[in-house]
Write a protein that holds these residues in place. Structure first.
Motif, PDB file in Angstrom:
ATOM      1  N   TRP A 168       0.835  -1.183   0.000  1.00 47.41           N
ATOM      2  CA  TRP A 168       0.000   0.000   0.000  1.00 47.41           C
ATOM      3  C   TRP A 168       0.879   1.246   0.000  1.00 47.41           C
ATOM      4  N   ALA A 169       0.755   2.058  -1.015  1.00 47.60           N
ATOM      5  CA  ALA A 169       1.545   3.286  -1.069  1.00 47.60           C
ATOM      6  C   ALA A 169       0.949   4.358  -0.157  1.00 47.60           C
ATOM      7  N   ARG A 170      -0.344   4.243   0.120  1.00 51.38           N
ATOM      8  CA  ARG A 170      -1.017   5.247   0.942  1.00 51.38           C
ATOM      9  C   ARG A 170      -1.773   4.559   2.078  1.00 51.38           C
ATOM     10  N   VAL A 171      -1.389   4.925   3.291  1.00 50.71           N
ATOM     11  CA  VAL A 171      -2.053   4.417   4.485  1.00 50.71           C
ATOM     12  C   VAL A 171      -2.753   5.593   5.136  1.00 50.71           C
ATOM     13  N   TYR A 172      -4.047   5.486   5.329  1.00 54.67           N
ATOM     14  CA  TYR A 172      -4.843   6.611   5.806  1.00 54.67           C
ATOM     15  C   TYR A 172      -4.823   6.718   7.329  1.00 54.67           C
ATOM     16  N   GLU A 173      -4.908   7.951   7.806  1.00 59.37           N
ATOM     17  CA  GLU A 173      -4.908   8.182   9.244  1.00 59.37           C
ATOM     18  C   GLU A 173      -6.049   7.427   9.923  1.00 59.37           C
ATOM     19  N   GLY A 174      -5.742   6.861  11.075  1.00 60.22           N
ATOM     20  CA  GLY A 174      -6.762   6.200  11.873  1.00 60.22           C
ATOM     21  C   GLY A 174      -7.012   4.748  11.517  1.00 60.22           C
ATOM     22  N   GLU A 175      -6.341   4.222  10.476  1.00 63.44           N
ATOM     23  CA  GLU A 175      -6.590   2.846  10.052  1.00 63.44           C
ATOM     24  C   GLU A 175      -6.031   1.821  11.044  1.00 63.44           C
ATOM     25  N   TRP A 176      -6.846   0.816  11.322  1.00 64.52           N
ATOM     26  CA  TRP A 176      -6.422  -0.370  12.079  1.00 64.52           C
ATOM     27  C   TRP A 176      -6.730  -1.569  11.205  1.00 64.52           C
ATOM     28  N   LEU A 177      -5.747  -2.420  10.990  1.00 61.20           N
ATOM     29  CA  LEU A 177      -5.885  -3.551  10.089  1.00 61.20           C
ATOM     30  C   LEU A 177      -5.959  -4.869  10.860  1.00 61.20           C
ATOM     31  N   PHE A 178      -6.947  -5.690  10.493  1.00 64.05           N
ATOM     32  CA  PHE A 178      -7.131  -7.004  11.103  1.00 64.05           C
ATOM     33  C   PHE A 178      -7.201  -8.052   9.995  1.00 64.05           C
ATOM     34  N   VAL A 179      -6.395  -9.110  10.133  1.00 64.19           N
ATOM     35  CA  VAL A 179      -6.326 -10.134   9.081  1.00 64.19           C
ATOM     36  C   VAL A 179      -6.778 -11.483   9.622  1.00 64.19           C
ATOM     37  N   CYS A 180      -7.203 -12.344   8.729  1.00 63.47           N
ATOM     38  CA  CYS A 180      -7.721 -13.648   9.102  1.00 63.47           C
ATOM     39  C   CYS A 180      -6.632 -14.525   9.717  1.00 63.47           C
ATOM     40  N   ARG A 181      -6.944 -15.116  10.859  1.00 62.22           N
ATOM     41  CA  ARG A 181      -5.978 -15.995  11.524  1.00 62.22           C
ATOM     42  C   ARG A 181      -5.661 -17.220  10.682  1.00 62.22           C
ATOM     43  N   ASP A 182      -6.667 -17.648   9.904  1.00 62.40           N
ATOM     44  CA  ASP A 182      -6.516 -18.846   9.079  1.00 62.40           C
ATOM     45  C   ASP A 182      -5.767 -18.549   7.785  1.00 62.40           C
ATOM     46  N   ARG A 183      -5.380 -17.271   7.617  1.00 64.63           N
ATOM     47  CA  ARG A 183      -4.626 -16.841   6.428  1.00 64.63           C
ATOM     48  C   ARG A 183      -5.380 -17.128   5.128  1.00 64.63           C
ATOM     49  N   CYS A 184      -6.704 -16.951   5.151  1.00 64.96           N
ATOM     50  CA  CYS A 184      -7.486 -17.152   3.926  1.00 64.96           C
ATOM     51  C   CYS A 184      -7.354 -15.956   2.995  1.00 64.96           C
ATOM     52  N   GLY A 185      -6.715 -14.904   3.481  1.00 68.68           N
ATOM     53  CA  GLY A 185      -6.551 -13.694   2.675  1.00 68.68           C
ATOM     54  C   GLY A 185      -7.526 -12.599   3.051  1.00 68.68           C
ATOM     55  N   GLY A 186      -8.501 -12.928   3.903  1.00 66.91           N
ATOM     56  CA  GLY A 186      -9.483 -11.927   4.302  1.00 66.91           C
ATOM     57  C   GLY A 186      -8.938 -10.932   5.311  1.00 66.91           C
ATOM     58  N   TYR A 187      -9.415  -9.708   5.226  1.00 69.43           N
ATOM     59  CA  TYR A 187      -9.013  -8.696   6.196  1.00 69.43           C
ATOM     60  C   TYR A 187     -10.096  -7.629   6.308  1.00 69.43           C
ATOM     61  N   VAL A 188     -10.051  -6.911   7.415  1.00 67.63           N
ATOM     62  CA  VAL A 188     -10.996  -5.836   7.694  1.00 67.63           C
ATOM     63  C   VAL A 188     -10.209  -4.629   8.184  1.00 67.63           C
ATOM     64  N   ILE A 189     -10.665  -3.439   7.802  1.00 68.48           N
ATOM     65  CA  ILE A 189     -10.049  -2.195   8.268  1.00 68.48           C
ATOM     66  C   ILE A 189     -11.061  -1.433   9.114  1.00 68.48           C
ATOM     67  N   ASP A 190     -10.634  -1.028  10.293  1.00 69.54           N
ATOM     68  CA  ASP A 190     -11.476  -0.196  11.150  1.00 69.54           C
ATOM     69  C   ASP A 190     -10.724   1.099  11.430  1.00 69.54           C
ATOM     70  N   PHE A 191     -11.392   2.048  12.063  1.00 62.21           N
ATOM     71  CA  PHE A 191     -10.802   3.380  12.229  1.00 62.21           C
ATOM     72  C   PHE A 191     -10.987   3.939  13.627  1.00 62.21           C
ATOM     73  N   SER A 192     -10.010   4.717  14.041  1.00 61.76           N
ATOM     74  CA  SER A 192     -10.136   5.515  15.251  1.00 61.76           C
ATOM     75  C   SER A 192      -9.432   6.837  15.000  1.00 61.76           C
ATOM     76  N   PHE A 193     -10.153   7.934  15.222  1.00 65.05           N
ATOM     77  CA  PHE A 193      -9.554   9.257  15.059  1.00 65.05           C
ATOM     78  C   PHE A 193      -9.330   9.930  16.406  1.00 65.05           C
ATOM     79  N   ASN A 194      -9.247   9.125  17.443  1.00 63.39           N
ATOM     80  CA  ASN A 194      -8.892   9.643  18.758  1.00 63.39           C
ATOM     81  C   ASN A 194      -7.383   9.845  18.774  1.00 63.39           C
ATOM     82  N   GLU A 195      -6.952  11.113  18.867  1.00 67.71           N
ATOM     83  CA  GLU A 195      -5.516  11.383  18.765  1.00 67.71           C
ATOM     84  C   GLU A 195      -4.713  10.799  19.921  1.00 67.71           C
ATOM     85  N   MET A 196      -5.407  10.369  20.988  1.00 64.73           N
ATOM     86  CA  MET A 196      -4.713   9.740  22.100  1.00 64.73           C
ATOM     87  C   MET A 196      -4.711   8.220  21.960  1.00 64.73           C
ATOM     88  N   HIS A 197      -5.273   7.725  20.861  1.00 62.92           N
ATOM     89  CA  HIS A 197      -5.393   6.282  20.656  1.00 62.92           C
ATOM     90  C   HIS A 197      -4.020   5.641  20.485  1.00 62.92           C
TER      91      HIS A 197
END
Length: 226
Positions: free
Chosen positions: A6-35
Motif C-alpha cells: 500500500w503506497a497510501r495508508v490513511y490516518e486512523g486505520e487499524w488492520l485485522f487479518v484472518c488468523r486462518d490466512r485465507c486472505g481476508g481482512y478488515v479495516i477499522d478506524f479511530s480518530f482519537n488522537e490519544m489512541h
C-alpha cells in the motif's frame, strides 16, 4: 493481501487479518488522537477470544490485529487548532485535507483499474489540478463526482476577510463541514456503490476512511464552535 504494497495508508486505520490466512481482512478506524495499541485496544479487540470484536472473517475464523496508523499528524493538528479556537487557520487546513482526499481517491481509482501502486502514486502526487483529477476519476469509474472548493481558502490566501473575527471564520468552517457532508453523501449514494467491508478494494478503503473522518470532523467542529 500485502499491506506493505500500500503506497497510501490513511490516518486512523487499524488492520485485522484472518488468523486462518485465507486472505481476508478488515479495516477499522479511530480518530482519537490519544489512541494507541496498548491502552485503547478495547475499542476493537475482545480479550475473551483474542480477536477483532465487531465481526469475524467471512470464512468464519478470527481476525487478528496486524497493525495500525495511530499517528494522526493531520487530524491532531486540526484538533489543536479547533481546541484553541483558531478558526481562520482551520478553514485553510480543512480545504487542504479535502484536496488530499481527492488525490487519494484518484490513487485508489488508478490502482483498482490495474495501474501499479508506484505509477498510481506518482500520477496522484503530480501537479494534476483538483478538477482534472475529479474528471479523470469520473472517466475511469463512471461515478458522478462533483467538484468541491471553498471560497474562504482563496480569501485568506489573498488577504481578504482578514479583518473578520474568529466568529466569522467559525461560521465559514461550519459551511465547509456542511459542504463536505453533502459532497460525500452525493458521491457515496448517487452512484449506488456498496462498500465492500471484507478485503476492501482501494476505493473501498478510501470511502471507509472518508466516511469516518467526516464523522470525526463534524463532531470536532460542533464541539469547538458551540
Amino acid at each position: 493481501m500485502e499491506k506493505e504494497s500500500w503506497a497510501r495508508v490513511y490516518e486512523g486505520e487499524w488492520l485485522f487479518v484472518c488468523r486462518d490466512r485465507c486472505g481476508g481482512y478488515v479495516i477499522d478506524f479511530s480518530f482519537n488522537e490519544m489512541h494507541d495499541p496498548v491502552n485503547n485496544f478495547e475499542d476493537f479487540y475482545d480479550i475473551s477470544f483474542d480477536g477483532y470484536a465487531p465481526t469475524r472473517c467471512a470464512c468464519g475464523d478470527i481476525l487478528k490485529w496486524y497493525g495500525c496508523m495511530p499517528r494522526l499528524t493531520t487530524s491532531k493538528a486540526l484538533s489543536t487548532l479547533l481546541d484553541g479556537k483558531h478558526f481562520m487557520v482551520a478553514t485553510v487546513m480543512v480545504a487542504a485535507v479535502i484536496e488530499s482526499y481527492v488525490s487519494n481517491l484518484l490513487y485508489a481509482t488508478l490502482v483498482d483499474e490495474g495501474i501499479s501502486v508506484a505509477k498510481a502514486d506518482k500520477v496522484a502526487s503530480s501537479r494534476l489540478g483538483r478538477r482534472d483529477a475529479i474528471n479523470l476519476i469520473k472517466d475511469l469509474t463512471g461515478w458522478s463526482v462533483r467538484d468541491i472548493s471553498f471560497p474562504v481558502r482563496n480569501m485568506v490566501a489573498h488577504g481578504q476577510q482578514l479583518t473578520e473575527d474568529e466568529i466569522w471564520f467559525a461560521n465559514e468552517l461550519r459551511k465547509q463541514v456542511q459542504d463536505i457532508n453533502k459532497w460525500f453523501d452525493h458521491l457515496s449514494k448517487a452512484n449506488g456503490y456498496q462498500i465492500q467491508v471484507f478485503s476492501p478494494s482501494e476505493k473501498d478503503r478510501w470511502l471507509l476512511s472518508m466516511q469516518h473522518w467526516i464523522v470525526w470532523l463534524t463532531k470536532k467542529v460542533d464541539e469547538a464552535v458551540t
